[in-house]
Design a protein around this motif. Structure first.
Motif, PDB file in Angstrom:
ATOM      1  N   ALA A  10       0.809  -1.225   0.000  1.00  0.00           N
ATOM      2  CA  ALA A  10       0.000   0.000   0.000  1.00  0.00           C
ATOM      3  C   ALA A  10       0.840   1.271   0.000  1.00  0.00           C
ATOM      4  O   ALA A  10       0.296   2.361  -0.182  1.00  0.00           O
ATOM      5  CB  ALA A  10      -0.919   0.005   1.218  1.00  0.00           C
ATOM      6  N   LYS A  11       2.163   1.116   0.240  1.00  0.00           N
ATOM      7  CA  LYS A  11       3.057   2.267   0.352  1.00  0.00           C
ATOM      8  C   LYS A  11       2.593   3.216   1.465  1.00  0.00           C
ATOM      9  O   LYS A  11       2.523   4.434   1.299  1.00  0.00           O
ATOM     10  CB  LYS A  11       3.175   3.014  -0.981  1.00  0.00           C
ATOM     11  CG  LYS A  11       3.795   2.179  -2.088  1.00  0.00           C
ATOM     12  CD  LYS A  11       3.898   2.955  -3.395  1.00  0.00           C
ATOM     13  CE  LYS A  11       4.668   2.171  -4.465  1.00  0.00           C
ATOM     14  NZ  LYS A  11       4.099   0.852  -4.744  1.00  0.00           N
ATOM     15  N   SER A  12       2.293   2.609   2.612  1.00  0.00           N
ATOM     16  CA  SER A  12       1.857   3.385   3.776  1.00  0.00           C
ATOM     17  C   SER A  12       2.832   3.182   4.928  1.00  0.00           C
ATOM     18  O   SER A  12       3.552   2.177   4.978  1.00  0.00           O
ATOM     19  CB  SER A  12       0.445   2.959   4.202  1.00  0.00           C
ATOM     20  OG  SER A  12       0.430   1.604   4.602  1.00  0.00           O
ATOM     21  N   GLY A  13       2.855   4.121   5.860  1.00  0.00           N
ATOM     22  CA  GLY A  13       3.741   4.027   7.008  1.00  0.00           C
ATOM     23  C   GLY A  13       3.257   2.990   8.005  1.00  0.00           C
ATOM     24  O   GLY A  13       2.051   2.831   8.216  1.00  0.00           O
ATOM     25  N   ILE A  14       4.199   2.286   8.629  1.00  0.00           N
ATOM     26  CA  ILE A  14       3.839   1.193   9.542  1.00  0.00           C
ATOM     27  C   ILE A  14       3.107   1.728  10.771  1.00  0.00           C
ATOM     28  O   ILE A  14       2.060   1.208  11.162  1.00  0.00           O
ATOM     29  CB  ILE A  14       5.101   0.411   9.951  1.00  0.00           C
ATOM     30  CG1 ILE A  14       5.679  -0.312   8.741  1.00  0.00           C
ATOM     31  CG2 ILE A  14       4.774  -0.590  11.060  1.00  0.00           C
ATOM     32  CD1 ILE A  14       7.027  -0.950   8.998  1.00  0.00           C
ATOM     33  N   TRP A  15       3.644   2.791  11.399  1.00  0.00           N
ATOM     34  CA  TRP A  15       3.037   3.278  12.631  1.00  0.00           C
ATOM     35  C   TRP A  15       1.705   3.966  12.357  1.00  0.00           C
ATOM     36  O   TRP A  15       0.748   3.844  13.133  1.00  0.00           O
ATOM     37  CB  TRP A  15       4.002   4.213  13.360  1.00  0.00           C
ATOM     38  CG  TRP A  15       5.225   3.491  13.809  1.00  0.00           C
ATOM     39  CD1 TRP A  15       6.479   3.582  13.272  1.00  0.00           C
ATOM     40  CD2 TRP A  15       5.309   2.518  14.864  1.00  0.00           C
ATOM     41  NE1 TRP A  15       7.335   2.731  13.929  1.00  0.00           N
ATOM     42  CE2 TRP A  15       6.665   2.071  14.913  1.00  0.00           C
ATOM     43  CE3 TRP A  15       4.395   1.990  15.763  1.00  0.00           C
ATOM     44  CZ2 TRP A  15       7.104   1.128  15.830  1.00  0.00           C
ATOM     45  CZ3 TRP A  15       4.833   1.039  16.688  1.00  0.00           C
ATOM     46  CH2 TRP A  15       6.170   0.624  16.713  1.00  0.00           C
ATOM     47  N   GLU A  16       1.618   4.670  11.228  1.00  0.00           N
ATOM     48  CA  GLU A  16       0.353   5.308  10.851  1.00  0.00           C
ATOM     49  C   GLU A  16      -0.711   4.239  10.582  1.00  0.00           C
ATOM     50  O   GLU A  16      -1.865   4.363  11.017  1.00  0.00           O
ATOM     51  CB  GLU A  16       0.579   6.162   9.602  1.00  0.00           C
ATOM     52  CG  GLU A  16      -0.645   6.943   9.152  1.00  0.00           C
ATOM     53  CD  GLU A  16      -0.386   7.709   7.872  1.00  0.00           C
ATOM     54  OE1 GLU A  16      -1.281   8.472   7.476  1.00  0.00           O
ATOM     55  OE2 GLU A  16       0.692   7.537   7.256  1.00  0.00           O
ATOM     56  N   THR A  17      -0.315   3.185   9.876  1.00  0.00           N
ATOM     57  CA  THR A  17      -1.249   2.091   9.591  1.00  0.00           C
ATOM     58  C   THR A  17      -1.638   1.360  10.868  1.00  0.00           C
ATOM     59  O   THR A  17      -2.781   0.902  11.014  1.00  0.00           O
ATOM     60  CB  THR A  17      -0.626   1.106   8.585  1.00  0.00           C
ATOM     61  OG1 THR A  17      -0.246   1.817   7.406  1.00  0.00           O
ATOM     62  CG2 THR A  17      -1.603   0.004   8.208  1.00  0.00           C
ATOM     63  N   SER A  18      -0.699   1.245  11.807  1.00  0.00           N
ATOM     64  CA  SER A  18      -0.999   0.565  13.072  1.00  0.00           C
ATOM     65  C   SER A  18      -2.120   1.271  13.820  1.00  0.00           C
ATOM     66  O   SER A  18      -2.980   0.619  14.441  1.00  0.00           O
ATOM     67  CB  SER A  18       0.258   0.503  13.952  1.00  0.00           C
ATOM     68  OG  SER A  18       1.247  -0.315  13.368  1.00  0.00           O
ATOM     69  N   ARG A  19      -2.141   2.598  13.784  1.00  0.00           N
ATOM     70  CA  ARG A  19      -3.221   3.336  14.447  1.00  0.00           C
ATOM     71  C   ARG A  19      -4.562   3.033  13.771  1.00  0.00           C
ATOM     72  O   ARG A  19      -5.573   2.820  14.444  1.00  0.00           O
ATOM     73  CB  ARG A  19      -2.935   4.835  14.421  1.00  0.00           C
ATOM     74  CG  ARG A  19      -1.815   5.271  15.359  1.00  0.00           C
ATOM     75  CD  ARG A  19      -1.796   6.782  15.537  1.00  0.00           C
ATOM     76  NE  ARG A  19      -1.445   7.460  14.296  1.00  0.00           N
ATOM     77  CZ  ARG A  19      -0.197   7.723  13.913  1.00  0.00           C
ATOM     78  NH1 ARG A  19       0.832   7.355  14.681  1.00  0.00           N
ATOM     79  NH2 ARG A  19       0.044   8.342  12.787  1.00  0.00           N
ATOM     80  N   THR A  20      -4.563   3.006  12.447  1.00  0.00           N
ATOM     81  CA  THR A  20      -5.792   2.683  11.719  1.00  0.00           C
ATOM     82  C   THR A  20      -6.219   1.249  11.978  1.00  0.00           C
ATOM     83  O   THR A  20      -7.421   0.926  11.960  1.00  0.00           O
ATOM     84  CB  THR A  20      -5.564   2.890  10.205  1.00  0.00           C
ATOM     85  OG1 THR A  20      -5.080   4.215   9.976  1.00  0.00           O
ATOM     86  CG2 THR A  20      -6.854   2.689   9.424  1.00  0.00           C
ATOM     87  N   ASN A  21      -5.257   0.393  12.246  1.00  0.00           N
ATOM     88  CA  ASN A  21      -5.507  -1.039  12.417  1.00  0.00           C
ATOM     89  C   ASN A  21      -6.055  -1.393  13.807  1.00  0.00           C
ATOM     90  O   ASN A  21      -6.491  -2.526  14.030  1.00  0.00           O
ATOM     91  CB  ASN A  21      -4.206  -1.808  12.175  1.00  0.00           C
ATOM     92  CG  ASN A  21      -4.442  -3.269  11.821  1.00  0.00           C
ATOM     93  OD1 ASN A  21      -5.509  -3.638  11.337  1.00  0.00           O
ATOM     94  ND2 ASN A  21      -3.451  -4.107  12.052  1.00  0.00           N
TER      95      ASN A  21
END
Length: 427
Positions: A386-397
Motif C-alpha cells: 500500500a506504500k503506507s507508514g507502519i506506525w500510521e497504519t498501526s493506528r488505523t488497524n
C-alpha cells in the motif's frame, strides 16, 4: 534464571538483526557449552535432523507451494471477482471482499504472508482508487490475512501439533468457528468504518454478474472443498491434503485456466523453496534449543513455580496470553511456537488446560502478533504493497486488532467456542 537469560539473549540477537534461526542455534550451542560442555553437540546434531523430519511438517512446504501456484495461475483473481459480485454492493463492500477472499484463500494456503501477498497486490490498489485511504486499505488487508493461521489448514497449527504431539486434524476442526467468527466480525467493523468515512459501494447487485463470475471461479472454489472436505471426513491426513492442494492447484492452473506455464511454475517452486527453507531451518534450530531447555529442566521448573503460585486455570490462561502477546511483538509466528510450546506444555498439562484449546489460543495470539510492531510480518508486507507508514497504519488497524483480541478473550474463557466442533465430530 536459565529461561530468563535465554530469552534476553535471544531477543537481543534478533533486535540486532541476527537471523532468527541463527540466533536460536547460537543460543542452543551457547547453552550446551556453558552447562554440559561441547560433548552435547552430538545430541544437538541429532535434534537438528529429527526436528525437521517429522511427517506432519511435510505439509508445510506443500501448502506453501499450493499458495504460490494459486498466485501465479490467476486462481486468486477469479476468487476476488466472484466474491466482489456477491457482497460488493454493500457500503464498504470492497473491504469486505478483501476479508472474504482472505477467508477462502486461508482454506488453501495456511499462510498469512502468502494471503496478504496474493490478495493485497490486486485489492489494495483498487481500494485506494475507490476512496479508501492507503492506511485503511493496508489495515483491512493485513488483519484479514491473519485469518489464514486460524482457519484450517493452518501452518501454525501444523507446527504446534507436531511439537506438542496434539492431533493436527483436531486443531483444524477447532479453528473453524473462531476463524469464521473472526472474519464475520472484521466485516462488521469494516462496515462501521465505511459508514463513518462514507466509503463507496464496489458494485451494484447483479445476479447475471454473480452467475458469470461463479462459472469462472468454479474450479477455484473446488480447492477448499477438496482440502477441507478430505481432512474433515478423515479420507486424508493434513499432510496428504497438502499434497492434494498442490496437485489440484497445478491441474486447475494448467489444464482449466491455462495460465500456469513453465516460467510461472519455476517461479512458484523457487519461491516455495525459499520460504520453506526459512521455516524448516527455524524448526531444526529450535528443536536443538528445546533439547537444551528440556535437559536443563526449565519447563518443569516453570510449571512448578507457577503452580506453586496458583493452580487457577483462568489466572494461568491470562499469564500465558500476556506472555504470548509480548513475544508475538518480537518473534515471527513459527519462532514463537517453537520457543514457547516445549517450555509451557508441562504447565498446560499441570493445570488441566486442553492442549487443543491452548493451541487455538496460541494461533490467535500469533495472529495479533502479526499486526503489532516491531516485527509484524504481515502488517509490514501489507504496508509495503500500500506504500503506507507502519506506525500510521498501526493506528488505523487498532479497531481490527480489537476484533482479534475479542475473539482471543472469547476463546480463552469460553473454551467451547473452539472445542464444541471436535467434541461433536468425535462422538
Amino acid at each position: 534464571m536459565i529461561l530468563l537469560l535465554t530469552t534476553v539473549v535471544l531477543i537481543s540477537l534478533i533486535m540486532i538483526n541476527v537471523p532468527i534461526a541463527v540466533a536460536i542455534g547460537m543460543v542452543a550451542i551457547g547453552g550446551f557449552a556453558l552447562t554440559t560442555g561441547f560433548s552435547q553437540l552430538y545430541d544437538m546434531a541429532i535434534a537438528l535432523y529429527t526436528g525437521a523430519t517429522s511427517f506432519p511438517l511435510i505439509a508445510i512446504p506443500l501448502f506453501i507451494l499450493a499458495g504460490n501456484l494459486m498466485n501465479t495461475s490467476g486462481i486468486s483473481v477469479k476468487l476476488i471477482n466472484f466474491i466482489t459480485a456477491i457482497i460488493g454492493f454493500v457500503r464498504g463492500g470492497l473491504g469486505m471482499v478483501n476479508i472474504g477472499v482472505s477467508m477462502v484463500f486461508a482454506e488453501i494456503s495456511g499462510s498469512a504472508v502468502a494471503d496478504v501477498a496474493a490478495t493485497g497486490t490486486v485489492l489494495i490498489p483498487e481500494m485506494k482508487r475507490r476512496g479508501y485511504s492507503r492506511t485503511l486499505a493496508a489495515a483491512i488487508t493485513s488483519s484479514s490475512a491473519s485469518l489464514a493461521i486460524i482457519i484450517p489448514p493452518s501452518i501454525a497449527m501444523i507446527l504446534y501439533g507436531a511439537i506438542s504431539e496434539t492431533s493436527v486434524l483436531t486443531l483444524f476442526i477447532a479453528g473453524i468457528i473462531p476463524g469464521f467468527l473472526g472474519g464475520g466480525l472484521l466485516m462488521v467493523m469494516t462496515y462501521i468504518l465505511a459508514v463513518r468515512y462514507d466509503l463507496p459501494r464496489a458494485e451494484g447487485f447483479d445476479l447475471r454478474l454473480i452467475a458469470k463470475t461463479f462459472r469462472e471461479a468454479f474450479w477455484a472454489l473446488t480447492l477448499p472443498v477438496i482440502i477441507l472436505g478430505g481432512i474433515l471426513t478423515g479420507i486424508v491426513t493434513a499432510t496428504e491434503a497438502a499434497g492434494l492442494a498442490v496437485f489440484a492447484s497445478f491441474f486447475i492452473g494448467v489444464f482449466i485456466y491455462g495460465n500456469l506455464d513453465l516460467k510461472h511454475l519455476r517461479r512458484s517452486m523457487l519461491e516455495g523453496i525459499s520460504q520453506t527453507g526459512v521455516v524448516m531451518l527455524l524448526v531444526a534450530t529450535s528443536a536443538a534449543l528445546g533439547l537444551f531447555l528440556t535437559q536443563a529442566q526449565v519447563p518443569q521448573q516453570l510449571a512448578a513455580q507457577i503452580t506453586n503460585y496458583t493452580t487457577n486455570p483462568y489466572v494461568v490462561l491470562a499469564l500465558l496470553n500476556l506472555l504470548l502477546l509480548v513475544l508475538g511483538m518480537f518473534l515471527h509466528g513459527a519462532a514463537a511456537i517453537i520457543l514457547v510450546v516445549p517450555v509451557v506444555m508441562p504447565l498446560v498439562h499441570a493445570v488441566g488446560i486442553d492442549p487443543v484449546h491452548f493451541g487455538i489460543m496460541m494461533t490467535l495470539n500469533l495472529a495479533i502478533g502479526q499486526q503489532t510492531p516491531p516485527v509484524a510480518s504481515v502488517l509490514i508486507t501489507s504496508c509495503s504493497i500500500a506504500k503506507s507508514g507502519i506506525w500510521e497504519t498501526s493506528r488505523t488497524n487498532l479497531p481490527f486488532i480489537g476484533v482479534l483480541a475479542f475473539i482471543l478473550l472469547l476463546v480463552t474463557y469460553v473454551p467451547q467456542v473452539s472445542l464444541i466442533l471436535p467434541e461433536l465430530i468425535n462422538k
